[in-house]
Design a protein around this motif. Structure first.
Motif, PDB file in Angstrom:
ATOM      1  N   LEU A  37      -3.630  -2.717   1.652  1.00 51.84           N
ATOM      2  CA  LEU A  37      -4.431  -1.362   1.700  1.00 51.84           C
ATOM      3  C   LEU A  37      -4.279  -0.971   3.041  1.00 51.84           C
ATOM      4  N   ILE A  38      -5.948  -2.749   3.445  1.00 47.85           N
ATOM      5  CA  ILE A  38      -5.972  -2.384   4.891  1.00 47.85           C
ATOM      6  C   ILE A  38      -4.558  -2.257   6.282  1.00 47.85           C
ATOM      7  N   LYS A  39      -3.477  -3.523   5.317  1.00 50.08           N
ATOM      8  CA  LYS A  39      -2.539  -4.044   6.511  1.00 50.08           C
ATOM      9  C   LYS A  39      -1.636  -3.098   6.145  1.00 50.08           C
ATOM     10  N   SER A  40      -1.697  -1.886   5.487  1.00 49.05           N
ATOM     11  CA  SER A  40      -0.991  -0.890   5.391  1.00 49.05           C
ATOM     12  C   SER A  40      -1.077   0.688   5.856  1.00 49.05           C
ATOM     13  N   GLU A  41      -2.113  -0.051   6.361  1.00 48.28           N
ATOM     14  CA  GLU A  41      -3.086   1.527   7.384  1.00 48.28           C
ATOM     15  C   GLU A  41      -2.746   2.748   6.481  1.00 48.28           C
ATOM     16  N   MET A  42      -3.083   2.651   4.592  1.00 43.55           N
ATOM     17  CA  MET A  42      -3.414   3.262   4.120  1.00 43.55           C
ATOM     18  C   MET A  42      -5.231   3.912   3.875  1.00 43.55           C
ATOM     19  N   MET A  43      -5.753   2.642   4.335  1.00 42.56           N
ATOM     20  CA  MET A  43      -7.197   3.238   4.059  1.00 42.56           C
ATOM     21  C   MET A  43      -7.469   1.977   5.003  1.00 42.56           C
ATOM     22  N   THR A  44      -9.047   2.250   5.969  1.00 40.73           N
ATOM     23  CA  THR A  44      -9.425   1.294   7.177  1.00 40.73           C
ATOM     24  C   THR A  44     -10.112   0.119   6.689  1.00 40.73           C
ATOM     25  N   GLU A  45      -9.920  -1.295   7.148  1.00 38.07           N
ATOM     26  CA  GLU A  45     -11.355  -2.066   6.534  1.00 38.07           C
ATOM     27  C   GLU A  45     -12.586  -0.925   6.584  1.00 38.07           C
ATOM     28  N   ALA A  46     -12.907  -0.255   7.052  1.00 38.60           N
ATOM     29  CA  ALA A  46     -14.562   0.037   6.505  1.00 38.60           C
ATOM     30  C   ALA A  46     -14.359   0.682   5.085  1.00 38.60           C
ATOM     31  N   GLN A  47     -13.142   1.213   5.148  1.00 31.82           N
ATOM     32  CA  GLN A  47     -13.045   1.909   3.994  1.00 31.82           C
ATOM     33  C   GLN A  47     -12.784   0.971   2.170  1.00 31.82           C
TER      34      GLN A  47
END
Length: 76
Positions: A38-48
């Protein structure tokens, strides 16, 4: 993951407990993979995702320790 942990609580034997917990561990590791994706695909931020990812890591450690402890009990 949760269903396998729940099943392990009524395991018929220590070996059955280890089996169910091992499946839960694999599922937890798969969940960790998907969260990172999810983070790598930029669907969500690491913070999320950070809190959920941290909880997943904690569950992995708990499940792994449970397996190790039960195996030691069996003398493996």
């Amino acid at each position: 993951m949760g269903a396998n942990i729940e099943e392990s609580q009524s395991a018929e034997s220590d070996r059955n407990f280890i089996s169910k917990q091992s499946i839960a561990l694999k599922e937890a590791k798969e969940t960790k993979y998907w969260l990172k994706l999810l983070i790598k695909s930029e669907m969500m931020t690491e913070a999320q995702v950070r809190n959920i990812l941290d909880e997943c890591e904690q569950l992995i450690k708990i499940i792994a320790k449970s397996i190790v402890t039960t195996k030691a009990k069996l003398g493996k």
